[in-house]
Enzyme design. Structure first.
Site, short mmCIF file in Angstrom:
data_model
loop_
_atom_site.label_atom_id
_atom_site.label_comp_id
_atom_site.label_asym_id
_atom_site.label_seq_id
_atom_site.Cartn_x
_atom_site.Cartn_y
_atom_site.Cartn_z
N SER A 101 -49.50 44.92 1.23
CA SER A 101 -48.68 45.90 1.95
C SER A 101 -47.78 45.22 2.99
CB SER A 101 -49.59 46.95 2.58
OG SER A 101 -48.84 48.03 3.09
N ASP A 244 -41.93 48.85 3.74
CA ASP A 244 -42.73 47.64 3.91
C ASP A 244 -42.86 46.93 2.57
OD1 ASP A 244 -44.46 49.40 2.65
OD2 ASP A 244 -46.21 48.83 3.84
N ASP A 246 -44.86 46.74 0.06
CA ASP A 246 -45.17 47.42 -1.20
C ASP A 246 -44.59 48.83 -1.25
OD1 ASP A 246 -46.95 48.59 0.63
OD2 ASP A 246 -48.53 48.84 -0.87
#
Length: 446
Positions: A101, A244, A246
């Site tokens: 992430s 961000d 992902d």
């Protein structure tokens, strides 16, 4: 058996260190494959972000799943919410994302999705943990050669997801006339995000869209907005959008270069939904700004809080039957579209408000007034007992009395470090900082 490896967002860590090693991930793939196969899973869709380590971990995961008799559909670099969506449309029985992430490039992680696009439930995670412990102690039990899972490349996964995203934006509206700066965090959405907004008519200026395997989230994206703010002002753009690594987290910057965070995004989406006939409420977290709660009250929209983590937001949404929720950090959920945080879908919902109203984002967000916040992290060796000490309890009571209904105190234990997080919202920065400092000092000295 308690869950040792699964956190609130799958398994995450530094690549090359246990548990993010090739051997562990292969055994994790096998354990997940065995458990999911019992539930009827025959094929798993696998996506990843742009970290260099994704190729290594993908191969290890593929080997483990195949050894369990589960086939693999490889989608390549693609946003987490795309995997959640495509798992239900590619005839896959589950989805797996290889991503950490918003973390730096040297971290990575594995998270699983059920076929409907929601994260695996606690019972499934527990069953995988149990099989994983068996594999770590005894090795894996490979199925016979004729039963091994097969791997295939998925063609045009990104294209299908782009069309899905565009389909959530009304055909009666257009982004023509809007200049948008898009910060893709050098991550999984570096192709998808700009394409969606361009194909809907916007003039897009791209930044942080040249991933090289190690620059993901590097002073860019939803967790570092200076680059986006500067670009919006330099290009006289209408607004900026940052995802961000992902693309499950979203932040905006208005035309003045000011940040529009997850609480303000939730407010705009909920207000628009209310005007369109939405009868439900909004789920936030302990960290949601009190200003959001007050603004929703004025609109007669119910509001409730959960623990921090989009997993808990989803659970509360399912419990209440509501559809809208999210976190200050930018995990925004609307269950009318997807069952996990989706930055692009959330962005399109906000852009719907901008286009329909004809107002700039700076004016729209002014409908909600955020209270000043101050957070102090206090390092302590006795997290389980310090908050129950009489002097700490008294200090907490004193702070709460001073705040009354005009502010809020939140104390949280960190899940990863020996820290107590002291967060205070108050009518002014000075009051929030003074009370947070005083309480933090009491906790530190106790």
């Amino acid at each position: 058996m308690s869950q040792k490896f699964f956190g609130t967002d799958g398994i995450r860590g530094k690549v090359g260190e246990f548990p993010l090693t090739p051997d562990f991930v292969m055994k994790l793939g096998w354990a997940a494959g065995v458990v999911l196969a019992k539930d009827g899973t025959k094929e798993v869709l696998v996506g990843k972000d742009t970290r260099a380590s994704g190729y290594m971990l993908e191969s290890a995961l593929e080997a483990g799943l195949s050894a369990a008799g589960v086939s693999i559909a490889l989608a390549g670099p693609i946003p987490t919410p795309a995997v959640a969506y495509l798992a239900s449309t590619f005839r896959a029985d589950a989805g797996v994302v290889i991503s950490a992430s918003h973390n730096p490039y040297y971290d990575n992680g594995i998270k699983f999705f059920a076929r409907i696009g929601a994260k695996l439930n606690a019972q499934q995670q527990q069953a995988i943990e149990e099989k994983l412990h068996y594999a770590l102690e005894n090795g894996i039990d490979c199925v016979s050669s004729e039963s091994l899972g097969k791997a295939r490349r998925v063609e045009d996964a990104a294209g299908r997801y782009i069309e899905f995203c565009k389909g959530t934006f009304s055909s009666d509206l257009s982004l023509e006339g809007l200049t948008i700066v898009v910060d893709s965090a050098n991550g999984a959405a570096y192709k998808v995000a700009p394409s969606v907004f361009e194909e809907l008519g916007a003039s897009v200026i791209n930044i942080a869209n040249t991933p090289n395997g190690v620059n993901i989230n590097d002073e860019c994206g939803a967790t570092s907005l200076r680059l986006l703010s500067d670009a919006v002002k330099a290009n006289n753009a209408d607004l900026g959008i940052a995802v961000d690594g992902d693309a499950d987290r979203i932040m905006f910057v208005d035309g003045n270069g000011e940040v529009v965070d997850g609480d303000e995004i939730l407010f705009l989406i909920a207000r628009e939904a209310k005007q369109a006939g939405y009868k439900g409420g909004v789920v936030g977290t302990l960290m949601s700004n009190l200003g959001l709660e007050h603004a929703l009250q004025e609109l007669d929209i119910p509001f409730t809080r959960t623990k921090v983590g989009d997993r808990y937001v989803v659970e509360k949404l399912n419990e209440t039957g509501w559809r809208i929720g999210g976190e200050t950090s930018g995990h925004i959920l609307n269950l009318d579209y997807v069952f996990t945080g989706d930055a692009i879908i959330a962005a399109l919902q906000v852009l719907t408000v901008v286009v329909k109203s004809g107002y700039p984002l700076a004016k729209l967000k002014a409908g909600m007034t955020k209270l000043p916040q101050c957070m102090i992290n206090v390092r302590h060796n006795n997290l389980d007992s310090v908050l129950n000490l009489p002097n700490v309890k008294q200090a907490v009571a004193d702070v709460e009395n001073q705040l009354g209904k005009s502010g809020r105190l939140v104390l949280r234990k960190s899940g990863t470090e020996p820290l107590i997080r002291v967060m205070i919202e108050a009518a002014s920065d000075d009051v929030a900082e003074r009370l947070a400092s005083e309480l933090a000092a009491v906790i530190k000295e106790s």
